[in-house]
Design a protein around this motif. Structure first.
Motif, PDB file in Angstrom:
ATOM      1  N   PRO A  36       0.280  -0.907  -0.182  1.00 20.80           N
ATOM      2  CA  PRO A  36       0.268   0.240  -0.065  1.00 20.80           C
ATOM      3  C   PRO A  36       0.903   1.364   0.054  1.00 20.80           C
ATOM      4  O   PRO A  36       2.022   1.294   0.532  1.00 20.80           O
ATOM      5  N   VAL A  37       0.375   2.243  -0.829  1.00 17.83           N
ATOM      6  CA  VAL A  37       1.108   3.472  -0.209  1.00 17.83           C
ATOM      7  C   VAL A  37       0.438   4.983  -0.100  1.00 17.83           C
ATOM      8  O   VAL A  37      -0.891   4.844  -0.805  1.00 17.83           O
ATOM      9  N   VAL A  38       1.040   4.775   0.434  1.00 20.09           N
ATOM     10  CA  VAL A  38      -0.136   6.596   1.270  1.00 20.09           C
ATOM     11  C   VAL A  38       0.418   8.153   0.593  1.00 20.09           C
ATOM     12  O   VAL A  38       2.328   7.664   0.825  1.00 20.09           O
ATOM     13  N   ALA A  78       2.187  14.126  10.739  1.00 18.98           N
ATOM     14  CA  ALA A  78       2.905  12.889  10.958  1.00 18.98           C
ATOM     15  C   ALA A  78       2.285  11.349  12.075  1.00 18.98           C
ATOM     16  O   ALA A  78       2.970  10.901  11.612  1.00 18.98           O
ATOM     17  N   ASP A  79       1.256  11.656  11.300  1.00 14.74           N
ATOM     18  CA  ASP A  79       0.437  10.053  11.485  1.00 14.74           C
ATOM     19  C   ASP A  79       1.113   9.089  10.648  1.00 14.74           C
ATOM     20  O   ASP A  79       1.072   8.037  10.496  1.00 14.74           O
ATOM     21  N   GLU A  80       0.728  10.299   9.467  1.00 16.00           N
ATOM     22  CA  GLU A  80       1.356   9.808   7.988  1.00 16.00           C
ATOM     23  C   GLU A  80       2.567   9.079   7.796  1.00 16.00           C
ATOM     24  O   GLU A  80       2.887   7.870   7.621  1.00 16.00           O
ATOM     25  N   LEU A  81       3.134   9.474   8.394  1.00 15.50           N
ATOM     26  CA  LEU A  81       5.010   9.050   8.599  1.00 15.50           C
ATOM     27  C   LEU A  81       5.248   7.570   9.697  1.00 15.50           C
ATOM     28  O   LEU A  81       5.645   7.265   9.705  1.00 15.50           O
ATOM     29  N   LEU A  82       4.286   8.189  10.897  1.00 16.89           N
ATOM     30  CA  LEU A  82       4.778   7.215  11.456  1.00 16.89           C
ATOM     31  C   LEU A  82       4.012   5.626  11.802  1.00 16.89           C
ATOM     32  O   LEU A  82       4.531   4.321  11.982  1.00 16.89           O
ATOM     33  N   ASP A  83       2.823   5.775  10.510  1.00 14.79           N
ATOM     34  CA  ASP A  83       2.101   4.799  10.187  1.00 14.79           C
ATOM     35  C   ASP A  83       2.230   3.816   8.851  1.00 14.79           C
ATOM     36  O   ASP A  83       2.390   3.266   8.377  1.00 14.79           O
TER      37      ASP A  83
END
Ligand SMILES: Cc1cc2nc3c(=O)[nH]c(=O)nc-3n(C[C@H](O)[C@H](O)[C@H](O)COP(=O)(O)O)c2cc1C
Length: 213
Positions: A36-38, A78-83
């Motif tokens: 998966p890619v965000v 930050a959540d996008e990075l941490l996940d």
């Protein structure tokens, strides 16, 4: 197991950073299909530049909607990075410095304590793709004028603690600028080298995903 990808080029057609980043992503997909890619595209959908100061100055008590919105946005970034488990950043050189939209993103995400103070991302693998219209190597007239790449390495590698590899393309304007005609061969070589390194970086990211799985 997720890839986070950030693009910062202000164009889509002809974008070298997007094309080289696509090659990194293709290398990853070939070795780790279905990852998966965000995606966060700050080139096409810039973040508000005023959010940073509102997040930095948000008081403990008496915060306004402006403060709360900015802090919430920083938290989402930050959540996008941490996940994510592995990272891909595609950011061109503009005006001898760091792209303003990438700077806005970095300033904002660094207001989240988890990213900078707790270094929650330390050791996670990341690839930085960059492109420059000119050439700035040793002995060239403008050696040292690229003030973006060292800064991006500092923030992503040293401040966030990501394990960073880079793919760099130089002289991307050689095909369009008549005065750079003599540099077209070097430009083609630089682009070919970047694509070759990109494929390897994609495989490296996929290997890291397998180890972490
Ligand atoms: C507004 C603007 C400013 C630029 N400034 C520089 C610069 O200072 N030095 C340079 O080498 N190239 C500069 N370039 C060229 C870009 O770095 C080059 O076109 C690069 O390939 C852009 O990335 P992209 O191909 O992914 O869009 C500039 C381009 C634009 C549009």
């Amino acid at each position: 197991m997720t890839l986070f990808r950030l693009d910062a080029s202000i164009r889509t057609d002809g974008s070298v950073t997007r094309a080289v980043a696509d090659a990194v992503e293709a290398g990853l997909r070939a070795a780790a299909p279905g990852t998966p890619v965000v995606r966060r595209d700050v080139g096409l959908r810039p973040l508000p530049a005023t959010a940073w100061s509102a997040a930095v100055l948000a008081p403990e008590e008496g915060a306004t909607d402006r403060h709360r919105d900015a802090t919430a946005l920083a938290g989402r970034l930050a959540d996008e990075l941490l996940d994510a488990d592995v990272f891909l950043f595609a950011v061109p050189l503009y005006n001898y410095g760091v792209d303003q939209h990438f700077k806005t993103w970095a300033d904002l995400v660094l207001t989240d304590a988890r990213i900078q103070q707790e270094r929650a991302l330390a050791g996670r693998p990341a690839v930085l793709v960059t492109a420059r219209g000119g050439g700035y190597g040793p002995g060239t007239p403008r050696e040292g004028w690229d003030h973006a790449t060292p800064w991006m390495r500092r923030i992503l590698g040293d401040v966030m603690g990501l394990d960073l590899q880079t793919s760099e393309t130089e002289l991307t304007l050689a095909g369009a600028v008549p005065a750079m005609e003599a540099l077209r061969g070097l430009a083609a070589q630089s682009l070919a080298d970047a694509h070759a390194s990109a494929a390897g970086h994609g495989t490296w990211l996929a290997r890291a995903l397998r180890v972490a799985a």
